[in-house]
Design a protein around this motif. Structure first.
Motif, PDB file in Angstrom:
ATOM      1  N   UNK A 178      -2.044  -1.554  -5.594  1.00 14.01           N
ATOM      2  CA  UNK A 178      -1.646  -1.157  -4.244  1.00 14.01           C
ATOM      3  C   UNK A 178      -2.806  -0.463  -3.527  1.00 14.01           C
ATOM      4  N   UNK A 179      -3.025  -0.810  -2.270  1.00 16.11           N
ATOM      5  CA  UNK A 179      -4.016  -0.105  -1.461  1.00 16.11           C
ATOM      6  C   UNK A 179      -3.546   1.328  -1.227  1.00 16.11           C
ATOM      7  N   UNK A 180      -4.496   2.252  -1.021  1.00 16.23           N
ATOM      8  CA  UNK A 180      -4.155   3.672  -0.982  1.00 16.23           C
ATOM      9  C   UNK A 180      -4.790   4.372   0.210  1.00 16.23           C
ATOM     10  N   UNK A 181      -3.965   5.083   0.963  1.00 21.34           N
ATOM     11  CA  UNK A 181      -4.437   6.069   1.935  1.00 21.34           C
ATOM     12  C   UNK A 181      -3.995   7.419   1.398  1.00 21.34           C
ATOM     13  N   UNK A 182      -4.949   8.328   1.188  1.00 14.29           N
ATOM     14  CA  UNK A 182      -4.624   9.634   0.617  1.00 14.29           C
ATOM     15  C   UNK A 182      -5.089  10.745   1.541  1.00 14.29           C
ATOM     16  N   UNK A 203       0.820  -1.204   0.000  1.00 16.31           N
ATOM     17  CA  UNK A 203       0.000   0.000   0.000  1.00 16.31           C
ATOM     18  C   UNK A 203       0.850   1.249   0.000  1.00 16.31           C
ATOM     19  N   UNK A 204       0.204   2.378  -0.318  1.00 14.16           N
ATOM     20  CA  UNK A 204       0.906   3.655  -0.332  1.00 14.16           C
ATOM     21  C   UNK A 204       0.144   4.668   0.516  1.00 14.16           C
ATOM     22  N   UNK A 205       0.886   5.650   1.023  1.00 13.92           N
ATOM     23  CA  UNK A 205       0.309   6.777   1.753  1.00 13.92           C
ATOM     24  C   UNK A 205       0.688   8.041   0.994  1.00 13.92           C
ATOM     25  N   UNK A 206      -0.319   8.825   0.601  1.00 10.35           N
ATOM     26  CA  UNK A 206      -0.100   9.981  -0.267  1.00 10.35           C
ATOM     27  C   UNK A 206      -0.222  11.270   0.539  1.00 10.35           C
ATOM     28  N   UNK A 207       0.890  11.994   0.648  1.00 10.48           N
ATOM     29  CA  UNK A 207       0.934  13.246   1.417  1.00 10.48           C
ATOM     30  C   UNK A 207       1.558  14.368   0.593  1.00 10.48           C
TER      31      UNK A 207
END
Length: 252
Positions: free
Chosen positions: A97-101, A75-79
């Motif tokens: 990929x799972x995404x936290x944005x 997964x990715x974290x988008x900042x």
């Protein structure tokens, strides 16, 4: 990477990116494998400070293909700045990929609809970081509102004020989308969540009392009125120039 851990890549090491960076390091179920940051020296300095040089790789946005190709990354974290979110999310969806944005997912409604439609089509988790929904006190208010313990809601008032002098860097403000997009979205989300309705009309008025915001063409003081189908009203007053510090309140 340790067995049983989920591999994660972090896009952006700005103000909120550093907070997520620290949270991921302390989480027993995550391994931070990649940091994608335009300012390589800043990324190196942060990794050195937190002793992550041997376990976390650094690359730039222009070279992020290797991150999406890395099978260890779950997964990715988008900042990153808001205008970059759609491109990063679509790449992540394509790579599975799972995404936290971080909010906003996109500066435009079209962008929001595009990424969520694609994520749903590919069955990829896409989560937007409206953190206040997970605040224990706000969740308690939400539960009371949903089960009727507070009665019928006629008015919700929210106060959201930041300390004076906490202006971010000029680089951040070049692409952050303005006070409403950057900050008011949290309060609007909470009011609509509590009401279980979407407004039929919105009125907003603001003013810049400080020279920094005048120069940016932005406002540091904002009042928003939401009119709901039930007749209820949501009133939000916001400031980035509060001399007495942070102030976050909800009243009914």
């Amino acid at each position: 990477m340790d067995q049983g851990r989920h591999g994660v890549a972090l896009f952006g090491l700005g103000r909120i990116g550093v907070e997520h960076f620290k949270n991921m390091l302390s989480h027993p179920g995550l391994s931070l494998l990649w940091v994608i940051e335009q300012d390589i020296q800043r990324a190196k300095d942060i990794l050195i400070k937190f002793q992550q040089c041997n376990s976390t790789k650094i690359t730039t946005p222009a070279e992020d293909a290797q991150v999406f190709a890395d099978e260890r990354v779950h997964g990715i974290v988008v900042c990153t700045p808001s205008f970059t979110h759609v491109d990063i999310i679509l790449k992540a969806v394509k790579a599975g990929k799972a995404i936290f944005c971080e909010k906003p997912v996109s500066p435009t409604l079209e962008g929001v609809m595009q990424v969520y439609t694609e994520a749903q089509k590919q069955k990829i988790p896409l989560f937007c970081g409206f953190n206040r929904r997970f605040d224990q006190q706000i969740r308690k208010i939400h539960d009371y509102a949903q089960d009727g313990r507070v009665g019928k809601i006629h008015v919700i008032k929210m106060c959201s004020r930041d300390p004076a002098g906490k202006t971010a860097t000029p680089e951040y403000y070049k692409n952050y989308g303005g006070f409403p997009n950057d900050s008011a979205v949290h309060d609007i989300d909470v009011v609509c969540w509590l009401m279980k309705e979407r407004p039929i009309s919105v009125y907003a008025v603001g003013h810049a009392h400080t020279s920094d915001y005048v120069a940016m063409g932005d406002v540091d003081t904002l009042v928003i009125v939401l009119n709901f189908p039930s007749g209820a009203k949501g009133i939000i007053d916001m400031s980035r120039n509060s001399p007495y510090g942070f102030d976050q309140r909800i009243e009914g």
